[in-house]
Design a protein around this motif. Structure first.
Motif, mmCIF file in Angstrom:
data_model
loop_
_atom_site.group_PDB
_atom_site.id
_atom_site.type_symbol
_atom_site.label_atom_id
_atom_site.label_comp_id
_atom_site.label_asym_id
_atom_site.label_seq_id
_atom_site.Cartn_x
_atom_site.Cartn_y
_atom_site.Cartn_z
ATOM 1 N N ALA A 197 35.892 54.559 38.337
ATOM 2 C CA ALA A 197 35.456 53.913 39.575
ATOM 3 C C ALA A 197 34.055 54.379 39.974
ATOM 4 C CB ALA A 197 36.449 54.205 40.697
ATOM 5 N N ILE A 198 33.787 55.674 39.815
ATOM 6 C CA ILE A 198 32.465 56.208 40.142
ATOM 7 C C ILE A 198 31.403 55.610 39.227
ATOM 8 C CG2 ILE A 198 31.054 58.297 40.143
ATOM 9 C CD1 ILE A 198 33.556 59.837 41.002
ATOM 10 N N ARG A 244 31.542 52.775 37.617
ATOM 11 C CA ARG A 244 31.384 51.338 37.897
ATOM 12 C C ARG A 244 30.519 51.110 39.129
ATOM 13 N NH1 ARG A 244 34.064 46.865 36.042
ATOM 14 N NH2 ARG A 244 34.054 45.034 37.406
ATOM 15 N N LYS A 245 30.651 52.007 40.089
ATOM 16 C CA LYS A 245 29.868 51.878 41.325
ATOM 17 C C LYS A 245 28.434 52.378 41.149
ATOM 18 C CE LYS A 245 29.529 51.164 45.825
ATOM 19 N NZ LYS A 245 29.682 49.811 46.423
ATOM 20 N N GLY A 246 28.276 53.503 40.420
ATOM 21 C CA GLY A 246 26.969 54.135 40.336
ATOM 22 C C GLY A 246 26.054 53.588 39.269
ATOM 23 N N GLY A 259 33.355 52.793 33.173
ATOM 24 C CA GLY A 259 33.110 52.043 34.401
ATOM 25 C C GLY A 259 31.721 51.448 34.449
ATOM 26 N N SER A 298 23.786 49.838 40.595
ATOM 27 C CA SER A 298 24.774 50.020 41.656
ATOM 28 C C SER A 298 25.171 48.681 42.238
ATOM 29 C CB SER A 298 24.193 50.912 42.750
ATOM 30 O OG SER A 298 25.100 51.094 43.783
ATOM 31 N N SER A 299 26.490 48.489 42.388
ATOM 32 C CA SER A 299 27.006 47.220 42.898
ATOM 33 C C SER A 299 28.256 47.452 43.673
ATOM 34 C CB SER A 299 27.274 46.259 41.733
ATOM 35 O OG SER A 299 28.272 46.778 40.912
ATOM 36 N N GLU A 300 28.691 46.407 44.358
ATOM 37 C CA GLU A 300 29.927 46.408 45.119
ATOM 38 C C GLU A 300 29.953 47.575 46.085
ATOM 39 O OE1 GLU A 300 32.158 44.513 41.207
ATOM 40 O OE2 GLU A 300 32.950 46.306 42.184
ATOM 41 N N TYR A 341 39.422 47.076 33.450
ATOM 42 C CA TYR A 341 40.194 48.251 33.858
ATOM 43 C C TYR A 341 41.534 48.351 33.150
ATOM 44 C CZ TYR A 341 42.566 51.748 36.619
ATOM 45 O OH TYR A 341 43.258 52.859 37.000
ATOM 46 N N ARG A 396 31.338 48.429 32.428
ATOM 47 C CA ARG A 396 32.196 47.325 32.876
ATOM 48 C C ARG A 396 33.340 47.019 31.898
ATOM 49 N NH1 ARG A 396 29.595 48.168 37.019
ATOM 50 N NH2 ARG A 396 28.930 46.550 38.500
#
Length: 223
Positions: free
Chosen positions: A72-73, A75-77, A131, A221-223, A137, A134
């Motif tokens: 999750a980190i 995918r976000k970062g 992540g 960075s997204s979402e 999951y 992409r």
């Protein structure tokens, strides 16, 4: 103080908790001696200080949860995350480490997550990189659960039974048998690690491809 000596000063239930937490934090992408803590706790279970079942369960849960949070980190970062980590932990997240791990992911996909559990570098990078790249999951989760259980549970079981056998042989002064057992255990461990390295494609990073250039994580960075 040695890790095993430090753990011996802690109540059994907290040994299991510490094993799970250390392995979980390591799986987030933070360099910690997760494997050393696991092996030490497994050796203590052979001495009947703590239950080997709970050591294996807590280690597996920590590995699975930690990798999922790391996913999750990542995918976000995305790329900025690895740039910051590279500056903070150059020995673990330097450009050559990230490039090598990414090439392995590009070639083997979800199997990198599975076999990455047995390779120090990929064990730290697998979750965040999956992540950032992409990876779906559900594919990551399947490889994460199977790899986490096999690595944590298998390591605990092997070390536990080797400890039990060694203890029995020591009581009977069977030094030859003890040496044989240690050699077999060491040989088995090296064989598994070699197979994991080979399957995961762990090798020095080759030079850039003249046709498409050196690739990098393109996720931001997204979402």
């Amino acid at each position: 103080m040695h890790v095993e000596e430090w753990l011996q000063a802690i109540p059994p239930v907290w040994i299991c908790v510490i094993v799970g937490v250390v392995i979980g934090v390591e799986s987030l992408g933070i360099p910690l001696p997760g494997e050393v803590v696991l092996v030490s706790a497994a050796l203590m279970s052979a001495q009947h200080v703590v239950s080997p079942v709970w050591v294996g369960v807590c280690a597996s849960v920590g590995a699975i949860i930690g990798d999922s949070i790391g996913y999750a980190i990542g995918r976000k970062g995305g790329q900025p995350l690895f740039d910051r980590l590279g500056r903070r932990f150059p020995k673990h997240f330097g450009p050559e480490h990230i490039a090598r791990a990414q090439r392995v992911f590009d070639r083997y996909g979800m199997w990198t997550v599975f076999f990455g559990r047995f390779v120090a570098l990929l064990r730290i990078l697998a979750g965040p990189l999956a992540g950032a790249l992409r990876m779906p999951y559900w594919r990551f989760l399947v490889a994460n659960v199977l790899g986490g259980i096999l690595w944590a549970g298998g390591t605990t079981a092997v070390i536990y039974y080797l400890g039990i056998v060694a203890e029995r042989w020591l009581k009977g002064f069977s030094w030859v048998g003890l040496v044989v057992a240690l050699l077999v255990g060491l040989g088995t461990t090296l064989y598994i690690k070699r197979k994991a390295l080979r399957a995961a494609g762990e090798s020095p990073v080759p030079g850039p491809d003249p046709e498409d250039g050196q690739r990098s994580i393109s996720v931001t960075s997204s979402e």
